[in-house]
Design a protein around this motif. Structure first.
Motif, short mmCIF file in Angstrom:
data_model
loop_
_atom_site.label_atom_id
_atom_site.label_comp_id
_atom_site.label_asym_id
_atom_site.label_seq_id
_atom_site.Cartn_x
_atom_site.Cartn_y
_atom_site.Cartn_z
N HIS A 114 9.41 -3.29 -6.26
CA HIS A 114 8.92 -4.58 -5.79
C HIS A 114 8.58 -4.54 -4.31
O HIS A 114 7.58 -5.12 -3.86
N HIS A 115 9.38 -3.83 -3.53
CA HIS A 115 9.11 -3.71 -2.10
C HIS A 115 7.76 -3.03 -1.87
O HIS A 115 6.98 -3.47 -1.01
N THR A 116 7.48 -1.98 -2.63
CA THR A 116 6.19 -1.30 -2.52
C THR A 116 5.06 -2.26 -2.87
O THR A 116 4.02 -2.30 -2.19
N LEU A 117 5.25 -3.03 -3.94
CA LEU A 117 4.23 -4.01 -4.36
C LEU A 117 3.98 -5.04 -3.27
O LEU A 117 2.83 -5.37 -2.97
N GLU A 118 5.04 -5.54 -2.67
CA GLU A 118 4.92 -6.56 -1.62
C GLU A 118 4.17 -6.04 -0.41
O GLU A 118 3.43 -6.78 0.24
N ARG A 119 4.38 -4.77 -0.07
CA ARG A 119 3.81 -4.21 1.15
C ARG A 119 2.43 -3.56 0.94
O ARG A 119 1.84 -3.07 1.90
N THR A 120 1.94 -3.55 -0.28
CA THR A 120 0.64 -2.95 -0.56
C THR A 120 -0.46 -4.00 -0.46
O THR A 120 -0.33 -5.08 -1.05
N PRO A 121 -1.54 -3.73 0.27
CA PRO A 121 -2.65 -4.69 0.39
C PRO A 121 -3.16 -5.13 -0.98
O PRO A 121 -3.37 -4.30 -1.87
N TYR A 122 -3.35 -6.44 -1.13
CA TYR A 122 -3.69 -7.03 -2.42
C TYR A 122 -5.17 -6.92 -2.74
O TYR A 122 -5.57 -6.48 -3.81
N ARG A 123 -6.02 -7.34 -1.81
CA ARG A 123 -7.46 -7.31 -2.03
C ARG A 123 -8.16 -6.51 -0.93
O ARG A 123 -7.68 -6.42 0.19
N ASN A 124 -9.31 -5.95 -1.30
CA ASN A 124 -10.12 -5.24 -0.31
C ASN A 124 -10.62 -6.22 0.74
O ASN A 124 -10.84 -7.40 0.46
N GLU A 125 -10.81 -5.73 1.95
CA GLU A 125 -11.29 -6.58 3.03
C GLU A 125 -12.79 -6.81 2.96
O GLU A 125 -13.33 -7.61 3.72
N SER A 126 -13.48 -6.11 2.06
CA SER A 126 -14.92 -6.28 1.93
C SER A 126 -15.24 -7.65 1.33
O SER A 126 -14.36 -8.37 0.86
N ALA A 141 3.47 -0.27 -11.75
CA ALA A 141 4.76 0.41 -11.57
C ALA A 141 5.92 -0.58 -11.58
O ALA A 141 6.99 -0.31 -12.16
N PHE A 142 5.73 -1.74 -10.96
CA PHE A 142 6.77 -2.76 -10.94
C PHE A 142 7.07 -3.27 -12.34
O PHE A 142 8.23 -3.37 -12.76
N HIS A 143 6.01 -3.59 -13.08
CA HIS A 143 6.21 -4.11 -14.43
C HIS A 143 6.79 -3.04 -15.36
O HIS A 143 7.60 -3.36 -16.24
N ALA A 144 6.40 -1.80 -15.16
CA ALA A 144 6.97 -0.71 -15.97
C ALA A 144 8.46 -0.55 -15.68
O ALA A 144 9.28 -0.34 -16.59
N LYS A 145 8.83 -0.67 -14.41
CA LYS A 145 10.23 -0.53 -14.02
C LYS A 145 11.07 -1.67 -14.60
O LYS A 145 12.24 -1.47 -14.96
N LEU A 146 10.50 -2.85 -14.71
CA LEU A 146 11.23 -3.98 -15.31
C LEU A 146 11.73 -3.64 -16.70
O LEU A 146 12.85 -3.98 -17.07
N LEU A 147 10.90 -2.95 -17.48
CA LEU A 147 11.22 -2.67 -18.87
C LEU A 147 11.95 -1.35 -19.07
O LEU A 147 12.51 -1.11 -20.14
N GLU A 148 11.93 -0.51 -18.08
CA GLU A 148 12.43 0.86 -18.23
C GLU A 148 13.85 0.92 -18.78
O GLU A 148 14.20 1.77 -19.61
N ALA A 149 14.68 0.00 -18.34
CA ALA A 149 16.10 0.02 -18.73
C ALA A 149 16.33 -0.44 -20.16
O ALA A 149 17.46 -0.35 -20.66
N CYS A 150 15.29 -0.90 -20.85
CA CYS A 150 15.49 -1.34 -22.23
C CYS A 150 15.88 -0.18 -23.13
O CYS A 150 16.54 -0.36 -24.15
N GLY A 151 15.43 1.02 -22.77
CA GLY A 151 15.82 2.21 -23.52
C GLY A 151 15.13 2.37 -24.86
O GLY A 151 15.63 3.09 -25.73
#
Length: 237
Positions: A114-126, A141-151
């Protein structure tokens, strides 16, 4: 390294590159994927390109039309509705298992994603303001990590496939969705908080709202009509 292993590694690398380019919107919906052009662009053989495309057919990111070749999927609003509902149902179940089974390491990795998601630019400046490829990757990656622990590997694989398809539709509708009154960053913070609180009901409800809001953006974008018109122009050319 044996030649067979080298060949498999190269095929996987090209498959991943093609996947990333398709999800990034390099080609429009319905475009034909020309083997000769792809061979030159990726600097490899037509055999490797064909193998990679065939693998992507299995992932539903490429369509094989007999005697015509490989194509980027066309748009269907009915399909994205079904994809979204299947994604909601499967991930509601998955997040319920994840919050029960996830350990401290999962919590730490989820916070990091989630930290990586928060710090990554959302839209291009163009001027077009499309979503950045880096944000798309961090989002998945964030959404995949949410489910990862379901096993449950089958559920995780299904979620990955549905995520790719949803991202493809979202990429094609990206310019229109920037005008929505939506705080997507807060949506992710709320989902994270519910997961860390081990509140399956809240987390699943927030995921459904998150995905359904994206669906509404796509439905309002007019992207299917634009694609159909572009297809008619190509046919007349």
């Amino acid at each position: 390294m044996s030649k067979s292993i080298e060949s498999e590694t190269l095929s996987t690398q090209i498959r991943d590159s093609l996947r990333d380019d398709i999800l990034a919107g390099r080609w429009a919906a319905g475009d034909k994927l020309q083997l000769v052009a792809l061979t030159k662009h990726y600097k490899t053989s037509s055999t490797v390109i064909r193998e990679a495309l065939t693998r992507l057919v299995g992932d539903r990111l490429v369509v094989l039309k007999p005697n015509r070749g490989f194509f980027v999927p066309t748009l269907s609003l009915d399909e994205i509705k079904d994809i979204t509902e299947l994604r909601c149902v499967s991930e509601e179940f998955g997040i319920g298992l994840a919050v029960k089974r996830g350990d401290l390491a999962w919590e730490s990795e989820l916070i990091a994603a989630h930290h990586t998601l928060e710090r990554t630019p959302y839209r291009n400046e163009s001027d077009n303001g499309e979503l950045t490829e880096a944000w798309d990757r961090a989002h998945q990656a964030f959404h995949a990590k949410l489910l990862e622990a379901c096993g449950v590997p089958v559920l995780i694989d299904l979620a990955s496939t549905l995520s790719d398809l949803a991202q493809l539709y979202g990429r094609w509708a990206g310019r229109a969705t920037r005008f929505m009154d939506r705080d997507i960053a807060q949506e992710h913070r709320d989902i994270l908080a519910a997961a860390l609180d081990r509140n399956a009901d809240v987390a699943s409800g927030l995921l459904r709202t998150h995905y359904e809001t994206t669906l509404q953006a796509i439905l309002k974008s007019g992207v299917e009509k634009e694609t159909a018109e572009r297809g008619l122009e190509k046919a007349k050319a």
